[in-house]
Enzyme design. Structure first.
Site, PDB file in Angstrom:
ATOM      1  N   HIS A  88       2.342 -67.353  62.192  1.00 20.09           N
ATOM      2  CA  HIS A  88       1.643 -66.180  61.654  1.00 20.09           C
ATOM      3  C   HIS A  88       1.036 -65.422  62.823  1.00 20.09           C
ATOM      4  O   HIS A  88       0.241 -65.965  63.582  1.00 20.09           O
ATOM      5  CB  HIS A  88       0.547 -66.588  60.666  1.00 20.09           C
ATOM      6  N   CYS A  89       1.411 -64.158  62.966  1.00 23.95           N
ATOM      7  CA  CYS A  89       0.958 -63.358  64.094  1.00 23.95           C
ATOM      8  C   CYS A  89      -0.171 -62.435  63.653  1.00 23.95           C
ATOM      9  O   CYS A  89       0.043 -61.544  62.820  1.00 23.95           O
ATOM     10  CB  CYS A  89       2.115 -62.537  64.657  1.00 23.95           C
ATOM     11  N   PRO A  90      -1.375 -62.604  64.182  1.00 20.94           N
ATOM     12  CA  PRO A  90      -2.484 -61.724  63.784  1.00 20.94           C
ATOM     13  C   PRO A  90      -2.322 -60.304  64.295  1.00 20.94           C
ATOM     14  O   PRO A  90      -2.899 -59.374  63.729  1.00 20.94           O
ATOM     15  CB  PRO A  90      -3.709 -62.405  64.404  1.00 20.94           C
TER      16      PRO A  90
END
Length: 229
Positions: free
Chosen positions: A45-47
């Site tokens: 999951h890439c913020p």
């Protein structure tokens, strides 16, 4: 989506079930606690993009990092001489459009972004040529240690060789030409993200070893679900 997955589970295609969604979980899928859903071929999951990187957008994520890294290094190469002049405050003459502070800040920012994103980009290309996701890398690292302690050879069931792995990841060679990688155009990923072809080395293993590999993959998926319960 829910009805289709349940129907596939009834036909025995997916034997694993997500402990959070209570839905059938395809191979290489993981549950994202932030998005609160299962992601096909989950990488992370890439913020920074406020989204998960998985089967349908991993290609674009890698190409985005590639373009940013190349642009940053191009700016660094073409601007290092003006940057050195910018640091020499004894020279009052400044013939460039941008003021010195803005130019110096832009150069330093390009260096930082080039190093940070460039390193992340190289890491993902390593994962691509070895046919792994970020999650699978750590799981495979553990499994390699287990196989080594038992005197067995670890086999990554999705590894077809570096060149073939690149072609499969970027979906080039069959329907799309290699140069399509150079352009930011929409190209769907190879396959449906639910079932993945296995390499020949995997099928050369005994049936017990094959079942053990598949069981290990399902256990790693379950562990990922149980962490946030």
């Amino acid at each position: 989506m829910r009805g289709m997955l349940l129907e596939m589970e009834e036909h025995g295609q997916f034997s694993n079930t997500c402990k959070k969604c209570q839905l059938p979980k395809p191979e290489r899928a993981h549950h994202c606690s932030i998005c609160n859903t299962c992601i096909l071929k989950f990488d992370h999951h890439c913020p920074w993009i406020h989204n998960c990187v998985g089967h349908f957008n991993h290609r674009y994520f890698v190409l985005f990092m590639t373009y940013v890294s190349l642009a940053a290094f191009y700016f660094i190469i073409t601007s290092w001489q003006p940057f050195m002049i910018c640091l020499d405050l004894t020279q009052p003459d400044w013939q460039y459009y941008f003021p010195r502070p803005i130019f110096a800040f832009s150069f330093i920012l390009a260096v930082c972004m080039g190093l940070a994103i460039g390193a992340l980009c190289v890491w993902h290309y390593y994962l691509i040529i070895t046919a792994q996701t970020t999650v699978e890398f750590y799981n495979n690292y553990y499994d390699k240690g287990v196989c080594k302690s038992q005197g067995e050879l670890f086999v990554n069931m999705y590894h077809f060789g570096p060149k073939e792995n690149l072609k499969r990841f970027f979906n080039i060679g069959d329907q799309y030409a290699w140069y399509t990688v150079l352009f930011p155009i929409a190209i769907p990923p190879k396959g449906n993200g639910r079932v993945f072809e296995k390499c020949q080395e995997f099928y050369m293993l005994s049936e017990s070893r094959q079942r053990a590999h598949l069981q290990s993959q399902q256990e790693s998926q379950d562990i990922g679900d149980m962490k946030d319960l």
